[in-house]
Design an enzyme around this catalytic site. Structure first.
Site: not given
Ligand code: GLC
Ligand code: MG
Length: 535
Positions: A104, A206, A269, A330-331
């Protein structure tokens, strides 16, 4: 040139990406938090499952205000996760198994404890002042504009010492970097090189669409569709604070850094509607390789709407661009909580038969569901800051369920988030040898996908039939598969317009259907999905 290379089939075209949330995958030292040694100990499982690449959410030093998405040192490892030696070991062990490792990269913001920010806030004339976004107050002393934080409240934080505000799209502990500053760009490109030199296979970047803001800092317009239950962030439309045209120059530069290395992947993302999303492939594919496509996590679970969106997406991808699909992260609520247990096999089949690189989230393969977390145990800042809105991301971040021992084999200590009551039934160990389990199903789906070029690199064509069915063809040379998915609980008949399909069911949500020859009308059960190898 990149374009020619794009035509050959690269590992990230053909493979399956599996996201690990490192706090929750496997603990090795009894502190109740997953770590790198834990991940290493589970690599054989991932190899057995058949996934080909692992993306690990942030493992860097961080005060953990946003569980690692607030980084205080981009080139280190948080001691909670292990050492740099453990990381090197992980990378080597992943490669030994012929898998890939994606890290990430969080370039939009640092932690407020990052030395860069410490310097930047120390005085107005510090050389790093312009590394972050500092602004004078409005005439009446209030915030410079109406931009909001994704995690609630204003996006601006007042600094008493230097008498200016700084901007943070997320927590006030996550100040946004100023990407218009070339020094900031170079600093992050150096971070990329640090990890690429070590041999990692790519980055998931991200909040890429946040990276550049309007240079005039104009007010965002109020959202006419705002409703009380929504996040307060949605009160305004982020027209000026996100997705600015200049972001593409930055993305192209990141791509250039990546291109200096062999066969690495750059994933962005990006939560945007299709036609804006695809602009992140960049002019002549000089942007990201894969702008994450979140359609399967955000669209209504409705066959007509989804197939329309799938075609819209297929039609919008630029020549040379490669599609991708994400089923969870994870969101977002877990897929089996979102569409329900009975539809979760259908969702898995869709993910693994569509054209484009699939990304799955740890635990999906055993049908893990969102775990209800009592209010006093909530840890996610998004949940804590807007307690009445049900926005906590803790439920989808609970420990991986490995076996029926205490704490599901995740830790010998107290897990940082609780496990569901049913983990003794829903875990890897019990599902491994059960022919009808979700795990066996996922493993077989992945295997079929990876064995059949039609399914991993083949063409896609929609097939129009009943309203409750989503169906399409995947084809490579003379091998063709028809995929039929019933997105409802009710049985119905598949009858294609203008065509008769003949073939054999090779994989089905109910294994009893496999081997069956089909011709013309095919009756489909509720919640059923089948993959048919056509004659
Ligand atoms: C991304 C991450 C999310 C994080 C946010 C801020 O959306 O996926 O977990 O909170 O960025 O870094
Ligand atoms: Mg640990």
């Amino acid at each position: 040139m990149a374009n020619k290379q794009e035509q050959e089939h690269l590992w990230w075209h053909e493979g399956v990406i599996y996201q690990i949330y490192p706090r929750s995958f496997q603990d090795s030292d009894g502190d109740g938090i997953g770590d790198l040694k834990g991940i290493i100990s589970r690599l054989d499982y991932l190899k057995w499952l058949g996934v080909t690449a692992i993306w690990v959410s942030p493992i860097y030093p961080s005060p953990m205000a946003d569980f690692g998405y607030d980084i205080s040192d981009y080139c280190g490892i948080h001691p909670m996760f292990g050492t740099m030696g453990d990381f090197d070991d992980l990378l080597q062990q992943v490669h030994t198994r012929d898998m890939k490792l994606i890290l990430d990269l969080v370039p939009n913001h640092t932690s407020n404890e990052h030395p860069w920010f410490q310097e930047s806030k120390s005085s107005r004339d510090n050389p790093k002042r312009d590394w972050y976004i500092w602004k004078d107050p409005a005439e009446d002393g209030s915030e410079p504009n109406n931009w909001l934080s994704v995690f609630g409240g204003s996006g601006w934080e007042w600094d008493e010492n230097t008498q200016q505000y700084y901007y943070h799209a997320f927590l006030k502990e996550q100040p946004d970097l100023n990407w218009r500053n070339p020094e900031v760009q170079e600093a992050i490109f150096d971070v990329m090189r640090f990890w690429l030199d070590k041999g990692i296979d790519g980055f998931r970047v991200d909040v890429m669409w946040h990276m550049i803001k309007d240079d005039k800092f104009r007010d965002n317009p109020p959202n006419p569709d705002y409703k009380e239950h929504m996040s307060t962030y949605e009160k305004v439309v982020p027209a000026y604070s996100t997705d600015q045209p200049e972001v593409h120059d930055i993305v192209a530069k990141m791509r250039k850094v990546t291109n200096d290395y062999d066969a690495r992947v750059l994933i962005g993302e990006i939560y945007l509607p299709i036609h804006r999303l695809v602009t992140y492939y960049g002019h002549d594919n000089t942007g990201v390789h894969l702008p994450f496509n979140f359609m399967l996590v955000s669209e209504d679970w409705d066959a007509r709407k989804l197939s329309m969106k799938i075609d819209e997406y297929e039609g919008a991808i630029p020549p040379g661009g490669w599609p991708n699909w994400v089923i969870g992260n994870h969101d977002q609520p877990r897929i089996s909580s979102r569409v329900g247990h009975s539809q979760s096999k259908v969702a898995g089949m869709l993910l693994l038969t569509l054209r484009g690189t699939p990304t799955m989230y740890y635990g999906d393969e055993i049908g893990m569901r969102d775990v209800p977390i009592p209010p006093e145990e909530v840890q996610d800042p998004q949940g804590l800051n807007m307690p009445d809105k049900d926005l906590s991301r803790d439920p989808e971040r609970t420990p991986m369920q490995w076996d029926n021992s205490e704490n599901a084999g995740f830790t010998e200590g107290k897990p940082w988030l609780r496990l569901p009551d049913n983990f003794r039934r829903v875990n890897v160990e019990v599902q491994r040898d059960d022919n009808f389990s979700m795990l066996t199903y996922y493993r077989r789906l992945i295997k079929l996908r990876q064995e059949e070029p039609a399914l991993h690199i083949g063409d896609y064509a929609p097939v129009v039939s009943k309203d409750s069915l989503l169906s399409f063809i995947r084809k490579y040379e003379d091998r063709q598969f028809l995929i039929i998915l019933n997105l409802t609980h009710k049985p119905c008949l598949f009858r294609a317009e203008h065509h008769t399909y003949k073939g054999k069911i090779v994989l089905a949500t109910d294994p009893e259907r496999e081997g069956m020859q089909i011709e013309k009308n095919i009756s489909i059960s509720g919640d059923e999905g089948i993959v048919v190898l056509l004659d």
